[in-house]
Motif scaffolding. Structure first.
Motif, PDB file in Angstrom:
ATOM      1  N   LEU A 115     -77.901  19.107   6.946  1.00  0.00           N
ATOM      2  CA  LEU A 115     -79.107  19.891   7.233  1.00  0.00           C
ATOM      3  C   LEU A 115     -79.797  19.398   8.496  1.00  0.00           C
ATOM      4  O   LEU A 115     -80.184  20.199   9.348  1.00  0.00           O
ATOM      5  N   HIS A 117     -78.625  17.877  11.038  1.00  0.00           N
ATOM      6  CA  HIS A 117     -77.845  18.036  12.268  1.00  0.00           C
ATOM      7  C   HIS A 117     -77.257  19.438  12.422  1.00  0.00           C
ATOM      8  O   HIS A 117     -76.384  19.652  13.272  1.00  0.00           O
ATOM      9  N   HIS A 118     -77.721  20.368  11.596  1.00  0.00           N
ATOM     10  CA  HIS A 118     -77.316  21.778  11.666  1.00  0.00           C
ATOM     11  C   HIS A 118     -75.802  21.943  11.629  1.00  0.00           C
ATOM     12  O   HIS A 118     -75.219  22.696  12.408  1.00  0.00           O
ATOM     13  N   SER A 120     -72.441  23.119   9.571  1.00  0.00           N
ATOM     14  CA  SER A 120     -72.190  24.180   8.592  1.00  0.00           C
ATOM     15  C   SER A 120     -72.203  23.612   7.177  1.00  0.00           C
ATOM     16  O   SER A 120     -71.666  22.538   6.921  1.00  0.00           O
ATOM     17  N   ASP A 121     -72.815  24.343   6.319  1.00  0.00           N
ATOM     18  CA  ASP A 121     -73.066  23.920   4.944  1.00  0.00           C
ATOM     19  C   ASP A 121     -71.806  23.420   4.250  1.00  0.00           C
ATOM     20  O   ASP A 121     -70.820  24.136   4.138  1.00  0.00           O
TER      21      ASP A 121
END
Length: 184
Positions: A115, A117-118, A120-121
């Motif tokens: 989250l 570091h953005h 992908s989930d």
């Protein structure tokens, strides 16, 4: 986290060096919290900068954990190894009861990193779950019984193994100690 079902000869710490018939050596368990100068005797730490850093930061600072043993080796298909560690003696039982749940805290830490570091989930957690295996076994250290945690890794590339070791170091030294106190 699963309990290690296989009998483990290394349940009393520190343990002595062993030489094997195939010529390999287990250099034994060294209490780096009390014998910091012996870190240079750990051959595996010479093969991995992040393993060396983990050993230094976990053992040479005041903290919650200490290492018991490690391995880091090149195989035909990649890199494998492990880090054995435990809570240091004298900590409150409410804290050390969490030993068998450290894997859950680690997965939550990686999800938080995704989250922040953005990423992908689920990418970091999925990769880590494929490369890492957590287990625990009984341990006796100085006449006191506890739990030995083992984090084994198997990665295709050395940079992936280094990534795993770096995250374990950060988790043990910074992340887990900063969590709110657990209740007994």
């Amino acid at each position: 986290m699963e309990q290690e079902k296989q009998h483990d000869r290394f349940v009393t710490f520190p343990y002595p060096q062993e030489n094997y018939s195939d010529g390999s050596v287990n250099y034994g368990g060294i209490d780096l919290t009390n014998e910091t100068q012996r870190i240079d005797e750990i051959e595996e730490a010479k093969r991995s900068p992040d393993l060396r850093r983990l050993l230094e930061e976990v053992n040479l600072q005041d903290g919650l954990f200490m290492t018991l043993g490690c391995d880091y080796r090149q195989l035909d298909g990649g890199i494998s190894g492990y880090v054995d560690f435990t809570f240091r003696s004298g900590l409150p039982a409410s804290l050390t009861l969490d030993a068998v749940n450290l894997d859950d805290y680690f997965w939550a830490y990686l999800a938080k990193q995704e989250l922040q570091h953005h990423i992908s989930d689920g990418a970091m957690v999925s990769y880590a779950r494929s490369a890492l295996k957590w287990s625990w076994s009984e341990l006796e250290m100085g006449g006191i019984r506890g739990k030995k945690i083992t984090l084994a890794f198997c990665c295709q590339h050395s940079e992936d193994a280094e990534w795993c070791l770096d995250h374990l170091r950060h988790f043990l030294v910074t992340e887990f100690p900063s969590l709110p106190p657990r209740q007994a």
